[in-house]
Scaffold this motif. Structure first.
Motif, mmCIF file in Angstrom:
data_model
loop_
_atom_site.group_PDB
_atom_site.id
_atom_site.type_symbol
_atom_site.label_atom_id
_atom_site.label_comp_id
_atom_site.label_asym_id
_atom_site.label_seq_id
_atom_site.Cartn_x
_atom_site.Cartn_y
_atom_site.Cartn_z
ATOM 1 N N GLY A 79 33.767 36.317 38.797
ATOM 2 C CA GLY A 79 33.350 34.934 38.935
ATOM 3 C C GLY A 79 33.469 34.175 37.624
ATOM 4 N N HIS A 80 32.805 33.013 37.573
ATOM 5 C CA HIS A 80 32.840 32.163 36.392
ATOM 6 C C HIS A 80 32.574 32.981 35.126
ATOM 7 N N ASN A 81 33.394 32.725 34.109
ATOM 8 C CA ASN A 81 33.215 33.405 32.834
ATOM 9 C C ASN A 81 33.412 34.927 32.953
ATOM 10 N N TRP A 82 34.190 35.320 33.984
ATOM 11 C CA TRP A 82 34.522 36.736 34.236
ATOM 12 C C TRP A 82 33.274 37.568 34.526
ATOM 13 N N GLN A 83 32.246 36.899 35.055
ATOM 14 C CA GLN A 83 31.055 37.658 35.420
ATOM 15 C C GLN A 83 31.358 38.577 36.595
ATOM 16 N N PHE A 107 34.932 26.867 29.249
ATOM 17 C CA PHE A 107 34.309 27.707 28.217
ATOM 18 C C PHE A 107 32.970 27.092 27.833
#
Ligand code: HEC
Ligand code: HEC
Ligand code: HEC
Ligand code: HEC
Ligand SMILES: [Ca+2]
Ligand SMILES: [Ca+2]
Lengths: 331, 331
Positions: free
Chosen positions: A81-85, A330
């Motif tokens: 997900g967002h921010n490679w979570q 970012f």
């Protein structure tokens, strides 16, 4: 317009004269195309499904995690997900999701429309907000015009956004699998071995849970009914919805349609291969240790459930304008 | 096959009888569809372009950063790569990239084929390796068959992979923009104001650098020829290729085709709007401060350069097998 004509074709219903007797007695029914699609709403929903501006980063769309080139999922254990979570659970396919009794592994959303609001605002998924997404789309004249045309009045809000996405998702059915053709009377559509796999699937009790047009998705059941399933995954299933202790490890029974495409398996994505999933189901749900040959046969049957994948031109998205809020990939 | 027929249509060349005199004297020429496409190779390349298994994570495809729904770029300042790493530079469009004198902002790859090997193995982009990608594809029977059919012998390696991707990219041209129709003699295809913008674009010297069918992409020039451009971005342009001090801040002049779609602008992506980019170009490259009206006119002209976007059915990718190396999204 070429696109309209194509969509028209996409949603047209192939009328087949069927002698009902051929499958009336079977626990699995053929998939049918939905009859009552609002085609212009679905065409708008398709754009939204592919539009990464539904995410805070401007990078993730519904299609990132439910990739329609790959059976409507991401083929990862748990999603990115967002921010490679790292997501908490395996991404289920959106194919035939309209046939499910409810959405999500624990069934916490009643409808596709209700579901679609979730990922947009989920901080580990698209990390946007319902207001921001509407604000973004409102700055784009082609979207403004298309919402007005589809809904009959100006205005863009999360209600209309999720309504359109859900209408598109309703079209994502996969009819005409080899197994469906067999159900409809084409005795040569599957091999003797695949048929033997189907017989074993029925006789050993898989159809107690995996039945109906979606071959599942119509009930909740405990994972590990007979023997417990060991996982490090924190999800506890329907107890999160009902608060009922008896619902611990109870999950929506997944559809087995297109199961060849939606690896890896189980809610934790820890089961890499279909053969492993079949063997485990025998042990965990039925207390039965299938031989390698039995596993192979059932697996061969399950692969006949891959249907015609939705096919449509890659949607072209209208460009942002000077007024469009900037994506924040970012930080 | 339906798909084949569609591809056939996609690559078919519309023959137009053109009186050359209408644009022979103009610095910009209409875009033509490439004549010599190997259609089955391009169809394979399309699959590869959309296949996230070309990345270590199994999540990023070429189309993630060169989204063909959005003009062939990602509309971010700098791109998002493996593990959400921030890329060093703005992602240029792949549309009409085949017309470029060389690839990358600094021109360090001579051809599309040479270029395509870069992102696959780049640790801040797809973070895979040439060997791993070939090993992944080799485990997928449909890919094995398709490579054999396209190349006439069995085998999958980086040479064939990049060859097929480059062949697909060659098809990504955008003919039939309103400006091209005007060039071809349709005097009503652009407005008087857009034409005035074009006249100003020529008379003020933009065409010294932005010319030819791609309206750029045929020379290298210094950014900040007259006044310096201030940026925090570390890229120094062609000096990285030539080692020549005079090549500091020299970049490939970007194509202005579809420029309305490929925001944000400049190699650092720091210029959000097209009007800002036009105003800056006047100052930095020509030492000229355009009035707001002049900027608007040129911007209006530049928006006539948006051509027919490539349109094709979303490719369906063949599933992985038990032998396929697993993606490694995390760690
Ligand atoms: C970052 C990855 C990600 C993104 C982006 C994403 N999803 Fe999902 N989706 C998931 C995961 C993971 C689940 C399962 C969550 C659960 O059950 O708790 C899911 C569940 C679903 C389901 C339920 C399917 C079922 O059988 O229960 C549907 C439908 C769905 N998503 C549609 C969408 C739509 C529409 C969007 C865009 C608005 C979207 N998803 C965006 C990862 C994602
Ligand atoms: C008592 C109910 C029940 C029975 C019987 C049952 N299943 Fe399941 N099945 C489930 C549930 C619940 C899941 C979801 C497991 C999870 O949460 O990870 C599942 C998951 C699966 C999956 C993985 C689906 C996916 O997308 O991850 C496969 C394959 C499968 N079952 C096949 C079978 C086969 C073959 C049999 C018979 C041998 C069988 N099942 C018997 C309830 C059942
Ligand atoms: C993580 C983002 C990302 C991915 C994935 C990616 N690219 Fe790129 N691409 C970029 C960026 C950034 C540049 C500019 C790099 C530079 O000039 O130094 C670029 C440059 C290019 C160019 C040169 C265009 C020009 O005008 O100079 C082409 C062609 C291209 N990429 C094609 C591809 C292909 C084919 C793939 C997949 C094999 C791919 N890209 C994967 C971000 C990406
Ligand atoms: C001396 C050469 C030169 C001249 C003259 C020139 N340009 Fe450029 N142009 C460039 C270069 C080099 C870049 C790339 C800048 C960078 O590296 O960020 C560029 C970038 C651009 C961009 C942004 C493209 C993108 O994709 O980011 C636009 C728009 C543009 N120019 C328009 C114009 C206009 C309008 C004029 C005339 C007013 C003009 N240019 C004059 C060389 C030139
Ligand atoms: Ca799965
Ligand atoms: Ca750009």
């Amino acid at each position: 317009m070429k696109f309209k004509a194509f969509i028209g074709k996409l949603f047209s219903i192939t009328l087949v004269t069927v002698s009902l007797s051929s499958f009336a007695s079977e626990p699995i029914q053929p998939i049918e195309r939905p009859a009552d699609i609002d085609q212009s709403k679905a065409a708008l929903g398709m754009k939204l499904f592919f539009d990464p501006r539904l995410s805070k980063s401007g990078f993730l769309s519904c299609n990132s995690c439910h990739n329609l080139s790959m059976g409507g999922s991401d083929n990862l254990k748990t999603s990115i997900g967002h921010n490679w979570q790292q997501g908490p659970i395996n991404s289920p396919t959106v194919l035939n999701a309209g046939l499910s009794l409810a959405q999500f592994w624990d069934g916490r959303a009643a409808t596709l429309k209700e579901q679609a609001g979730g990922p947009i605002a989920n901080p580990v998924e698209m990390a946007s907000s319902h207001k921001l997404v509407a604000d973004v789309l409102k700055t784009i004249p082609q979207y403004r015009a298309e919402f007005q045309q589809v809904f009959g009045s100006p205005g863009i809000d999360i209600d209309r956004i999720t309504d359109a996405i859900a209408e598109f998702e309703k079209t994502l059915v996969t009819p005409n699998s080899r197994f469906d053709r067999w159900l409809l009377g084409d005795t040569k559509a599957i091999t003797a071995r695949e048929l033997a796999g189907y017989e074993l699937f029925k006789s050993s009790g898989c159809t107690a849970c995996h039945s109906g047009p979606a071959v599942g998705a119509n009930s909740y059941h405990k994972l590990g009914l007979v023997r417990p399933y060991k996982t490090e995954n924190a999800a506890r299933g329907r107890i999160a919805v009902t608060g009922n202790k008896a619902d611990e490890f109870v999950f929506k029974v997944p559809t087995l349609r297109n199961i060849e495409l939606t690896y890896p398996y189980f809610h934790d994505g820890e089961v890499a291969t279909l053969r492993e999933a079949v063997a485990l189901m025998g042990q965990l749900q039925l207390g039965r240790d299938f031989t390698a040959d039995e596993v192979d046969k059932i697996t061969a049957f399950l692969k006949t459930l891959t249907g015609d994948q939705p096919t449509f031109p890659l949607p072209l998205l209208p460009p942002s304008t000077e007024q469009t809020p900037q994506p924040e990939p970012f930080g």
